[in-house]
Structures are given as structure tokens and as C-alpha cells.
Design an enzyme around this catalytic site. Structure first.
Site, PDB file in Angstrom:
ATOM      1  N   ARG A 162     -21.810  98.693  31.754  1.00 16.70           N
ATOM      2  CA  ARG A 162     -22.881  99.583  32.263  1.00 16.70           C
ATOM      3  C   ARG A 162     -24.246  99.290  31.624  1.00 16.70           C
ATOM      4  NH1 ARG A 162     -18.845 100.193  34.805  1.00 16.70           N
ATOM      5  NH2 ARG A 162     -17.813 102.162  35.273  1.00 16.70           N
ATOM      6  N   SER A 238     -21.068 109.570  36.846  1.00 14.19           N
ATOM      7  CA  SER A 238     -20.787 109.744  35.411  1.00 14.19           C
ATOM      8  C   SER A 238     -22.097 109.895  34.660  1.00 14.19           C
ATOM      9  CB  SER A 238     -20.054 108.524  34.863  1.00 14.19           C
ATOM     10  OG  SER A 238     -18.926 108.246  35.648  1.00 14.19           O
ATOM     11  N   GLU A 334     -25.537 107.520  30.578  1.00 16.00           N
ATOM     12  CA  GLU A 334     -25.581 106.397  31.522  1.00 16.00           C
ATOM     13  C   GLU A 334     -26.753 106.592  32.491  1.00 16.00           C
ATOM     14  OE1 GLU A 334     -21.807 105.135  33.397  1.00 16.00           O
ATOM     15  OE2 GLU A 334     -22.900 105.175  35.289  1.00 16.00           O
TER      16      GLU A 334
HETATM   17  P1  FAD Z   1     -31.650 104.578  41.253  1.00 14.83           P
HETATM   18  O1  FAD Z   1     -30.983 105.821  40.803  1.00 14.83           O
HETATM   19  O2  FAD Z   1     -32.729 104.689  42.259  1.00 14.83           O
HETATM   20  O3  FAD Z   1     -32.207 103.818  39.961  1.00 14.83           O
HETATM   21  C1  FAD Z   1     -31.390 103.607  38.843  1.00 14.83           C
HETATM   22  C2  FAD Z   1     -32.165 102.793  37.804  1.00 14.83           C
HETATM   23  O4  FAD Z   1     -32.442 101.494  38.301  1.00 14.83           O
HETATM   24  C3  FAD Z   1     -33.531 103.410  37.478  1.00 14.83           C
HETATM   25  O5  FAD Z   1     -33.824 103.150  36.122  1.00 14.83           O
HETATM   26  C4  FAD Z   1     -34.482 102.633  38.373  1.00 14.83           C
HETATM   27  O6  FAD Z   1     -35.815 102.584  37.879  1.00 14.83           O
HETATM   28  C5  FAD Z   1     -33.844 101.266  38.388  1.00 14.83           C
HETATM   29  N1  FAD Z   1     -34.079 100.517  39.633  1.00 14.83           N
HETATM   30  C6  FAD Z   1     -33.638 100.859  40.866  1.00 14.83           C
HETATM   31  N2  FAD Z   1     -33.985  99.896  41.743  1.00 14.83           N
HETATM   32  C7  FAD Z   1     -34.657  98.959  41.048  1.00 14.83           C
HETATM   33  C8  FAD Z   1     -35.278  97.710  41.388  1.00 14.83           C
HETATM   34  N3  FAD Z   1     -35.277  97.239  42.640  1.00 14.83           N
HETATM   35  N4  FAD Z   1     -35.904  97.008  40.410  1.00 14.83           N
HETATM   36  C9  FAD Z   1     -35.918  97.466  39.140  1.00 14.83           C
HETATM   37  N5  FAD Z   1     -35.355  98.619  38.758  1.00 14.83           N
HETATM   38  C10 FAD Z   1     -34.725  99.350  39.689  1.00 14.83           C
HETATM   39  N6  FAD Z   1     -22.159 103.620  39.158  1.00 14.83           N
HETATM   40  C11 FAD Z   1     -21.242 102.670  38.828  1.00 14.83           C
HETATM   41  O7  FAD Z   1     -21.565 101.710  38.123  1.00 14.83           O
HETATM   42  N7  FAD Z   1     -19.959 102.777  39.267  1.00 14.83           N
HETATM   43  C12 FAD Z   1     -19.538 103.787  40.044  1.00 14.83           C
HETATM   44  O8  FAD Z   1     -18.383 103.826  40.425  1.00 14.83           O
HETATM   45  C13 FAD Z   1     -20.474 104.797  40.398  1.00 14.83           C
HETATM   46  N8  FAD Z   1     -20.090 105.863  41.133  1.00 14.83           N
HETATM   47  C14 FAD Z   1     -20.991 106.843  41.435  1.00 14.83           C
HETATM   48  C15 FAD Z   1     -20.570 107.939  42.188  1.00 14.83           C
HETATM   49  C16 FAD Z   1     -21.457 108.942  42.534  1.00 14.83           C
HETATM   50  C17 FAD Z   1     -20.991 110.118  43.327  1.00 14.83           C
HETATM   51  C18 FAD Z   1     -22.815 108.839  42.128  1.00 14.83           C
HETATM   52  C19 FAD Z   1     -23.807 109.888  42.522  1.00 14.83           C
HETATM   53  C20 FAD Z   1     -23.251 107.768  41.366  1.00 14.83           C
HETATM   54  C21 FAD Z   1     -22.335 106.755  41.008  1.00 14.83           C
HETATM   55  N9  FAD Z   1     -22.712 105.645  40.239  1.00 14.83           N
HETATM   56  C22 FAD Z   1     -21.804 104.662  39.915  1.00 14.83           C
HETATM   57  C23 FAD Z   1     -24.096 105.522  39.749  1.00 14.83           C
HETATM   58  C24 FAD Z   1     -25.060 104.853  40.775  1.00 14.83           C
HETATM   59  O9  FAD Z   1     -24.593 104.974  42.083  1.00 14.83           O
HETATM   60  C25 FAD Z   1     -25.293 103.359  40.476  1.00 14.83           C
HETATM   61  O10 FAD Z   1     -25.785 103.186  39.179  1.00 14.83           O
HETATM   62  C26 FAD Z   1     -26.262 102.724  41.478  1.00 14.83           C
HETATM   63  O11 FAD Z   1     -26.337 101.334  41.268  1.00 14.83           O
HETATM   64  C27 FAD Z   1     -27.662 103.311  41.408  1.00 14.83           C
HETATM   65  O12 FAD Z   1     -28.377 102.817  42.531  1.00 14.83           O
HETATM   66  P2  FAD Z   1     -29.678 103.538  43.048  1.00 14.83           P
HETATM   67  O13 FAD Z   1     -30.306 102.635  44.060  1.00 14.83           O
HETATM   68  O14 FAD Z   1     -29.383 104.910  43.464  1.00 14.83           O
HETATM   69  O15 FAD Z   1     -30.555 103.510  41.710  1.00 14.83           O
HETATM   70  P1  NAP Z   2     -10.282 107.507  36.094  1.00 10.80           P
HETATM   71  O1  NAP Z   2      -9.598 106.510  36.976  1.00 10.80           O
HETATM   72  O2  NAP Z   2      -9.818 108.915  36.081  1.00 10.80           O
HETATM   73  O3  NAP Z   2     -10.271 106.967  34.599  1.00 10.80           O
HETATM   74  C1  NAP Z   2     -11.010 107.617  33.554  1.00 10.80           C
HETATM   75  C2  NAP Z   2     -11.686 106.563  32.705  1.00 10.80           C
HETATM   76  O4  NAP Z   2     -10.691 105.777  32.067  1.00 10.80           O
HETATM   77  C3  NAP Z   2     -12.488 105.668  33.582  1.00 10.80           C
HETATM   78  O5  NAP Z   2     -13.823 105.993  33.443  1.00 10.80           O
HETATM   79  C4  NAP Z   2     -12.096 104.248  33.203  1.00 10.80           C
HETATM   80  O6  NAP Z   2     -13.120 103.549  32.569  1.00 10.80           O
HETATM   81  C5  NAP Z   2     -10.946 104.396  32.226  1.00 10.80           C
HETATM   82  N1  NAP Z   2      -9.779 103.713  32.827  1.00 10.80           N
HETATM   83  C6  NAP Z   2      -8.851 104.254  33.640  1.00 10.80           C
HETATM   84  N2  NAP Z   2      -7.920 103.333  33.961  1.00 10.80           N
HETATM   85  C7  NAP Z   2      -8.281 102.194  33.346  1.00 10.80           C
HETATM   86  C8  NAP Z   2      -7.726 100.896  33.285  1.00 10.80           C
HETATM   87  N3  NAP Z   2      -6.609 100.577  33.937  1.00 10.80           N
HETATM   88  N4  NAP Z   2      -8.356  99.963  32.543  1.00 10.80           N
HETATM   89  C9  NAP Z   2      -9.476 100.266  31.894  1.00 10.80           C
HETATM   90  N5  NAP Z   2     -10.058 101.478  31.908  1.00 10.80           N
HETATM   91  C10 NAP Z   2      -9.465 102.432  32.613  1.00 10.80           C
HETATM   92  O7  NAP Z   2     -11.867 107.487  36.400  1.00 10.80           O
HETATM   93  P2  NAP Z   2     -12.673 108.033  37.650  1.00 10.80           P
HETATM   94  O8  NAP Z   2     -13.705 108.975  37.178  1.00 10.80           O
HETATM   95  O9  NAP Z   2     -11.775 108.430  38.778  1.00 10.80           O
HETATM   96  O10 NAP Z   2     -13.426 106.705  38.106  1.00 10.80           O
HETATM   97  C11 NAP Z   2     -12.741 105.641  38.701  1.00 10.80           C
HETATM   98  C12 NAP Z   2     -13.567 104.374  38.590  1.00 10.80           C
HETATM   99  O11 NAP Z   2     -14.815 104.549  39.249  1.00 10.80           O
HETATM  100  C13 NAP Z   2     -13.895 104.003  37.153  1.00 10.80           C
HETATM  101  O12 NAP Z   2     -13.911 102.601  37.040  1.00 10.80           O
HETATM  102  C14 NAP Z   2     -15.260 104.574  36.947  1.00 10.80           C
HETATM  103  O13 NAP Z   2     -16.022 103.832  36.014  1.00 10.80           O
HETATM  104  C15 NAP Z   2     -15.886 104.427  38.322  1.00 10.80           C
HETATM  105  N6  NAP Z   2     -16.869 105.512  38.548  1.00 10.80           N
HETATM  106  C16 NAP Z   2     -18.083 105.388  37.944  1.00 10.80           C
HETATM  107  C17 NAP Z   2     -19.032 106.366  38.125  1.00 10.80           C
HETATM  108  C18 NAP Z   2     -20.397 106.199  37.523  1.00 10.80           C
HETATM  109  O14 NAP Z   2     -21.271 106.971  37.850  1.00 10.80           O
HETATM  110  N7  NAP Z   2     -20.606 105.240  36.669  1.00 10.80           N
HETATM  111  C19 NAP Z   2     -18.754 107.492  38.873  1.00 10.80           C
HETATM  112  C20 NAP Z   2     -17.497 107.606  39.436  1.00 10.80           C
HETATM  113  C21 NAP Z   2     -16.548 106.611  39.270  1.00 10.80           C
HETATM  114  P3  NAP Z   2     -14.248 102.686  33.366  1.00 10.80           P
HETATM  115  O15 NAP Z   2     -15.264 103.700  33.741  1.00 10.80           O
HETATM  116  O16 NAP Z   2     -14.736 101.753  32.328  1.00 10.80           O
HETATM  117  O17 NAP Z   2     -13.606 102.018  34.534  1.00 10.80           O
END
Ligand code: FAD
Ligand code: NAP
Length: 341
Positions: A162, A238, A334
Site C-alpha cells: 500500500r 480500509s 492508508e
Molecule cells: P483518489 O481518492 O481520488 O486519490 C487517492 C490519492 O491518489 C490522493 O492522494 C490523490 O491526490 C492521488 N491521486 C489520484 N489520482 C492521481 C493522479 N492521476 N496523479 C497523482 N496523484 C493522484 N484499495 C486497495 O488497494 N484495495 C482494495 O481492495 C480497495 N478496496 C476499496 C473498497 C472500497 C469500498 C473503497 C471505498 C475503497 C477501496 N480501496 C481499495 C481504496 C481506493 O479505492 C484505492 O486506493 C483507489 O486506487 C483510489 O482511487 P481514486 O481514483 O479514488 O483515488
Molecule cells: P479479509 O479477507 O477478511 O482479511 C483480513 C486481512 O487479513 C486482510 O486485510 C488481509 O490483508 C489479511 N489476509 C487475509 N487472508 C490472507 C492471506 N491468505 N494472505 C495474506 N493476508 C491475508 O479482508 P477483507 O477486508 O475482506 O479484504 C479482502 C481483500 O480486499 C484484502 O486483500 C484487502 O486488502 C482488500 N481490501 C482493501 C481495501 C482497502 O481500502 N485497501 C478495502 C477492502 C478490501 P491484505 O489487506 O494485506 O490483503
């Protein structure tokens, strides 16, 4: 390029916070980067994609630049893979659907992540055992001070759990314009079902040899079941990263908490689910004024409808303090916090 003044922010962030944006500039043509530069220089950090990973704390008094550049194009086609150029304003999940439609593999585990493609390298988006790092070839980005576009290969981007150089040491220096992905062609796909939930769901459906579309479908189903939809309840996914601790710290933690879940990162480091730590501190489903944590996933802070950005930030501080005092573990946000300058 479109410039609007005093725009209500609600539609521009998935928390649904209604902060005022004093100036919103929409970039829809790469040629306008030079005109945009003075605005970017005024405040280089407020570059907006889909707003799904930001917390807007106040009304924003400097320009916000929304990247709306569009286009998806195969730029190289080999026997086993393709290179696909994607402009920063494309929606991530629509790109995933497009790749599945062409039978290009690599993005299936990253299905249904909100946001736009330009933000994907920022935190090296990841889910279900795959990260952008696994498919990213190159990032093209506009250097705001130098006024020119530069290209970075995968290894130059500092992609980690991340995180990336764009989020850390290069923060505020670049506007990402385009990403290039290396995707597999049929017969060369690498199906990754190592993440427990995917394996379980496929087994439940009796699928033993999943295609990339099967994996995507299963990921979409799990996500729809588990995660709150921002259209219904405001959130940014998250809020904190899962902390990585040293193995010796885990041993100390297990003395008092035998049941602590953990995942190995490498021989020295362990990942602890932040959701478990927050839950243990009693925060799951707590409502605090207009905000709180989600009832099923305490790692997700939510806007129940009337929250302000400062209220959500204050709750995140309280959670950090309670996890630190109970477990000695420092949670790191994050979500990117945008505060008045
Ligand atoms: P924004 O929120 O608009 O921006 C995020 C950051 O990036 C800000 O700092 C912004 O300034 C910068 N930025 C955006 N675009 C640019 C650009 N073109 N150039 C330079 N900087 C830029 N994330 C995960 O990694 N895994 C997940 O599974 C995941 N699940 C999610 C589930 C939900 C329900 C939600 C709401 C969010 C989730 N996220 C997850 C977080 C998010 O969706 C990601 O981080 C996504 O990439 C953000 O994209 P955005 O366009 O909305 O970015
Ligand atoms: P989950 O499956 O309930 O698991 C909880 C946490 O444990 C996760 O965040 C994941 O870490 C870790 N985990 C579970 N199984 C794993 C494995 N086999 N190996 C390594 N790590 C493991 O989590 P969840 O909330 O439903 O999310 C599912 C996936 O979607 C995850 O990968 C999560 O990162 C991603 N997600 C991200 C966001 C975001 O905003 N960043 C939001 C929703 C979901 P990791 O997060 O490192 O995978």
C-alpha cells in the site's frame, strides 16, 4: 480544461463529505498540462481521481485538479502477453471488465476496487493476494516543477505494501497521466486463488479449474457481500494499513493474546489484520456522532450521513491511541487526509 469555482465536494469523495472546493479544475486533454501547471504549483497535492481514498477535513481553499484523461489501447502484442496503455482518468473496474472481455489476464483479483487508474500506483492497490506491482510495466507522470512528462519502470516506483514513491518521497511532485500494464494472453494466464476466501468460494461453487472470469466473479461476489457500498454508506475502504511487525514482537503479543491472527510477510516480518486489533479494542460497529466503524468490518470508518471530515479524523486518532496503548502497535492511515492549507 474546465474550471469551476465554489463547488460542493459531496460528489467528489466516497465518504460523501460536503466540504466546499474553492476551485475545481478538470483535466480532460493532455495538451492542457502546461496551462494547468500554475494551478498545480499553487497546491500540488490535491490531485483527484475518484475520491475513494481521501478524507477531506475542511473546505478546500486551493485548486483541486481532477484527472479525466481517457483511453485504453494495446501498444504491444506478443505471443504470451500484451502491453496495455491506460489513461489516468479511466475507471479501474471498467478497465478490469474490458481486460476480461479481451481475455487478458492479471487484473481479475483486483476486480471491483473503486477509483481511477491514475491513482492505482499511488498506493500500489492490492486485494486478494495480488498487487498492481504484479502487472504494472510503466508509469507516465507529469513533473509539476519541471513541466515535463517522465516515465518510470515498475522497479523505479518504490511499490510496496500500500505504498509507492509517489505517495512517499515524491509526494506532491507528479501528476500521473498514464499507466502501462503487462497482461497475459489466453493459454498463459496465472490463476491465483491462494487467498483463502477465493479458494473457499470456488470450492463452494464446485469450480475446480477456474478461468480468469470465474476468479473475477467470485471476488466481486465476496466484495459485495462483505464491504459497505459507498453509495449507501460513505466510506473510503480500509482506513488503516495492516501493521507489519517483527516476528519477536509477535511472540510477545501471543503471550497475552493466544488467538491473534497473523500472516507471514517474510522470514522476519508478520502482518497482523488491523481489523482484529481495532475489534479487540471494542470499536467494531461503534457509532460516534455522525461517524463510526462499520458493523462488519471495523477497519472501515463510515459516514452515517452527518459526519464531518474532522469528526472522522478525530475518531481515527482515538482508534490509533487505543490500539497503541493496548498492543503497543502504531496503526498507519492508508487514507490520504486533505486539510485546508
Ligand atoms: P483518489 O481518492 O481520488 O486519490 C487517492 C490519492 O491518489 C490522493 O492522494 C490523490 O491526490 C492521488 N491521486 C489520484 N489520482 C492521481 C493522479 N492521476 N496523479 C497523482 N496523484 C493522484 N484499495 C486497495 O488497494 N484495495 C482494495 O481492495 C480497495 N478496496 C476499496 C473498497 C472500497 C469500498 C473503497 C471505498 C475503497 C477501496 N480501496 C481499495 C481504496 C481506493 O479505492 C484505492 O486506493 C483507489 O486506487 C483510489 O482511487 P481514486 O481514483 O479514488 O483515488
Ligand atoms: P479479509 O479477507 O477478511 O482479511 C483480513 C486481512 O487479513 C486482510 O486485510 C488481509 O490483508 C489479511 N489476509 C487475509 N487472508 C490472507 C492471506 N491468505 N494472505 C495474506 N493476508 C491475508 O479482508 P477483507 O477486508 O475482506 O479484504 C479482502 C481483500 O480486499 C484484502 O486483500 C484487502 O486488502 C482488500 N481490501 C482493501 C481495501 C482497502 O481500502 N485497501 C478495502 C477492502 C478490501 P491484505 O489487506 O494485506 O490483503
Amino acid at each position: 480544461m474546465i474550471i469551476q469555482n465554489n463547488v460542493p465536494g459531496k460528489a467528489y469523495n466516497t465518504f460523501g463529505l460536503n466540504s466546499q472546493l474553492s476551485k475545481l479544475i478538470v483535466l480532460d486533454d493532455r495538451k492542457d498540462l502546461a496551462y494547468l501547471r500554475p494551478y498545480l504549483q499553487e497546491h500540488p497535492s490535491w490531485i483527484l481521481g475518484g475520491g475513494s481514498n481521501i478524507l477531506i477535513e475542511d473546505n478546500l481553499n486551493k485548486p483541486v485538479v481532477r484527472v479525466n484523461l481517457k483511453g485504453i489501447q494495446v501498444i504491444k502484442d506478443n505471443e504470451d502477453h500484451v502491453l496495455v496503455s491506460v489513461m489516468a482518468g479511466e475507471n479501474w473496474h471498467e478497465l478490469v471488465l474490458w481486460s476480461l472481455g479481451q481475455d487478458y489476464g492479471g487484473l481479475e483479483n483486483l476486480s471491483l476496487i473503486p477509483g481511477r487508474c491514475g491513482a492505482a500506483p499511488m498506493q500500489n492497490i492490492g486485494a486478494y493476494g495480488i498487487e498492481l506491482k504484479d502487472v504494472l510495466h510503466t508509469v507516465h507522470a507529469y513533473h509539476i516543477e519541471q513541466g515535463l512528462e517522465l516515465s518510470f519502470h515498475n522497479q523505479e516506483c518504490g511499490l510496496g505494501y500500500r505504498t509507492s514513491n509517489f505517495k512517499t518521497k515524491w509526494k506532491g511532485q507528479y501528476l500521473i497521466t498514464e499507466i502501462v500494464l503487462r497482461l497475459t494472453k489466453i493459454g498463459h494466464h496465472v490463476i491465483n486463488t491462494s487467498y483463502g476466501a477465493i479458494e473457499k468460494e470456488l470450492a463452494h461453487k464446485g469450480i475446480t479449474e477456474p478461468t480468469i472470469k470465474d476468479v473475477s466473479n467470485v471476488v466481486c461476489e465476496i466484495r459485495k457481500r462483505k464491504l459497505p457500498d459507498p453509495e449507501i454508506i460513505g466510506n473510503a475502504g480500509s482506513f488503516f494499513k495492516n501493521p507489519i511487525i517483527e516476528r519477536k514482537q509477535l511472540v510477545a503479543l501471543q503471550e497475552k493474546n493466544k488467538e491473534v491472527p497473523f500472516y507471514e510477510v517474510d522470514s522476519d516480518n508478520i502482518k497482523i489484520p488491523a481489523a482484529w486489533l481495532i475489534d479487540q479494542c471494542g470499536w467494531k460497529g461503534k457509532v460516534v456522532g455522525g461517524t463510526g466503524t462499520h458493523k462488519n468490518q471495523p477497519l472501515v470508518l463510515v459516514n452515517h450521513g452527518t459526519a464531518t471530515g474532522s469528526e472522522i479524523y478525530a475518531l481515527s486518532e482515538e482508534i490509533k491511541v487505543s490500539v497503541a496503548s493496548r498492543f503497543g502497535i502504531e496503526l498507519e492511515r492508508e487514507v490520504n487526509v486533505w486539510s485546508k492549507q
